[in-house]
Motif scaffolding. Sequence first.
Motif, mmCIF file in Angstrom:
data_model
loop_
_atom_site.group_PDB
_atom_site.id
_atom_site.type_symbol
_atom_site.label_atom_id
_atom_site.label_comp_id
_atom_site.label_asym_id
_atom_site.label_seq_id
_atom_site.Cartn_x
_atom_site.Cartn_y
_atom_site.Cartn_z
ATOM 1 N N ALA A 119 -80.550 -60.474 -31.558
ATOM 2 C CA ALA A 119 -79.985 -61.811 -31.440
ATOM 3 C C ALA A 119 -80.938 -62.691 -30.645
ATOM 4 O O ALA A 119 -81.737 -62.195 -29.838
ATOM 5 C CB ALA A 119 -78.613 -61.770 -30.768
ATOM 6 N N GLY B 215 -78.289 -64.142 -35.136
ATOM 7 C CA GLY B 215 -78.370 -62.694 -35.029
ATOM 8 C C GLY B 215 -78.784 -62.067 -36.348
ATOM 9 O O GLY B 215 -78.655 -62.677 -37.418
ATOM 10 N N ASP C 282 -73.671 -59.032 -29.653
ATOM 11 C CA ASP C 282 -73.942 -57.937 -30.585
ATOM 12 C C ASP C 282 -72.694 -57.576 -31.388
ATOM 13 O O ASP C 282 -72.670 -56.535 -32.053
ATOM 14 C CB ASP C 282 -74.475 -56.719 -29.844
ATOM 15 C CG ASP C 282 -73.514 -56.199 -28.787
ATOM 16 O OD1 ASP C 282 -73.873 -55.232 -28.089
ATOM 17 O OD2 ASP C 282 -72.394 -56.750 -28.655
ATOM 18 N N PHE D 102 -75.429 -54.063 -35.281
ATOM 19 C CA PHE D 102 -76.250 -55.107 -34.670
ATOM 20 C C PHE D 102 -77.702 -54.673 -34.608
ATOM 21 O O PHE D 102 -78.001 -53.506 -34.340
ATOM 22 C CB PHE D 102 -75.720 -55.381 -33.263
ATOM 23 C CG PHE D 102 -76.613 -56.240 -32.419
ATOM 24 C CD1 PHE D 102 -77.361 -55.688 -31.389
ATOM 25 C CD2 PHE D 102 -76.701 -57.601 -32.650
ATOM 26 C CE1 PHE D 102 -78.167 -56.464 -30.598
ATOM 27 C CE2 PHE D 102 -77.517 -58.392 -31.865
ATOM 28 C CZ PHE D 102 -78.252 -57.823 -30.841
#
Length: 124
Positions: free
Chosen positions: A50, A35, A106, A47
Amino acid sequence: QVQLVESGGGLVQAGGSLRLSCAASGRTFSTYAMGWFRQAPGKEREFVAAISRSGNSTYYADSVKGRFTISRDNAENTVYLHMNSLKPEDTSVYYCAARRWGSLSDYDRDYDYWGQGTQVTVSS
């Protein structure tokens, strides 16, 4: 255990592009989901994207969808973040992270290993 080293950050004008790289040590890179996260000054880590172990599945934050692309090369033990149409609000330190168990996530606490980060600054 895996060690992660990011590179490719820098200063770019709005609308420009950058490619971040994250090189992983060890022979088990393909067993980790990977990620990218980012953290701006005074803000929480968030986030970005990913990718699954095989590279066949990807997941993006809404804020970067359509502009950023995550990819990986398991033969080279490297994950990439291609960033296009950069905006000043993309300015952050970008971190790559590796997750040993489980699928795409995330949530930063799902990741086991982190790099030291690379600074991306987008000027207006």
